[in-house]
Write an enzyme that holds these catalytic residues in place. Structure first.
Site, PDB file in Angstrom:
ATOM      1  N   HIS A  38       0.717  -1.028   0.183  1.00 16.33           N
ATOM      2  CA  HIS A  38       0.004   0.066  -0.001  1.00 16.33           C
ATOM      3  C   HIS A  38       0.999   1.449  -0.118  1.00 16.33           C
ATOM      4  CE1 HIS A  38       0.456  -0.388   4.087  1.00 16.33           C
ATOM      5  NE2 HIS A  38       0.383   0.470   4.340  1.00 16.33           N
ATOM      6  N   HIS A 110       4.010   7.266   3.486  1.00 20.68           N
ATOM      7  CA  HIS A 110       4.852   6.171   3.312  1.00 20.68           C
ATOM      8  C   HIS A 110       4.697   5.208   1.836  1.00 20.68           C
ATOM      9  CE1 HIS A 110       2.009   4.505   6.366  1.00 20.68           C
ATOM     10  NE2 HIS A 110       2.689   3.046   5.670  1.00 20.68           N
ATOM     11  N   GLU A 161       7.850   1.559   4.825  1.00 13.94           N
ATOM     12  CA  GLU A 161       7.544   0.206   5.338  1.00 13.94           C
ATOM     13  C   GLU A 161       7.821  -1.164   4.994  1.00 13.94           C
ATOM     14  OE1 GLU A 161       3.044   0.478   6.378  1.00 13.94           O
ATOM     15  OE2 GLU A 161       3.427  -1.057   7.913  1.00 13.94           O
TER      16      GLU A 161
HETATM   17 CO    CO Z   1       1.366   1.452   5.904  1.00 12.29          CO
END
Ligand code: CO
Length: 171
Positions: A38, A110, A161
């Site tokens: 994502h 992120h 991430e």
């Molecule tokens: Co995330």
């Protein structure tokens, strides 16, 4: 034989289209990172943003979820090959409150890449001098999978991430 071969080709094509970390391994790549799971965008008002993405882009937007332990309220904006996560701060100690103060209209927060083994990924990255945020320990992320975050200064100003996903278990 023709039929079986056809099946194998179809399976391989499907795996390639999926572009997963595991499919990559089968193709002979050894990249640490797999799919982009994502891209997270901080927004000042989640309901307004969700309606905007739904109405203006015609996007498929999930129901909102509150994740008190992560200090965020989120929706997923789904597309064919991934998802955008819209997030607004939740609670007093939200980790994205400061970001929103610096970026009052919101902004990209992120990028999340999938990895097959987060402990191995961390060890390799730390050996190369990459800083893992926080105390360096692996925590469970917004999707219940183990995650960690890499210092933005080590990746061109972008917070990354890493999320450990098991094969077939993405999203
Ligand atoms: Co995330």
């Amino acid at each position: 034989a023709g039929r079986a071969a056809g099946c194998a080709v179809n399976v391989r094509l499907a795996a390639n289209r999926a572009g997963s970390y595991h499919a990559g391994r089968r193709r002979g790549f050894t990249s640490m990172i797999g799919n982009i799971n994502h891209i997270a965008i901080v927004v000042p008002d989640l309901d307004v943003a969700a309606a905007h993405w739904r109405d203006v882009l015609g996007a498929e937007v999930s129901q909102a979820q509150t994740l008190p332990e992560h200090g965020v309220r989120i929706v997923f904006v789904r597309s064919a090959n991934g998802q955008v996560e819209l997030m607004e701060p939740f609670g007093e100690a939200s980790p994205i409150a400061g970001f929103l103060k610096r970026n009052p209209h919101g902004g990209m927060h992120h990028v999340c890449y999938e990895v097959a083994n987060i402990d191995q990924a961390r060890a390799k990255l730390e050996a190369k001098g990459v800083r893992v945020l926080g105390d360096g320990s692996v925590k469970n992320g917004a999707h219940g999978n183990p995650v960690l975050f890499l210092h933005p200064k080590d990746f061109n100003g972008t917070l990354i991430e890493l999320e450990q996903v098991t094969e077939g278990g993405a999203h």
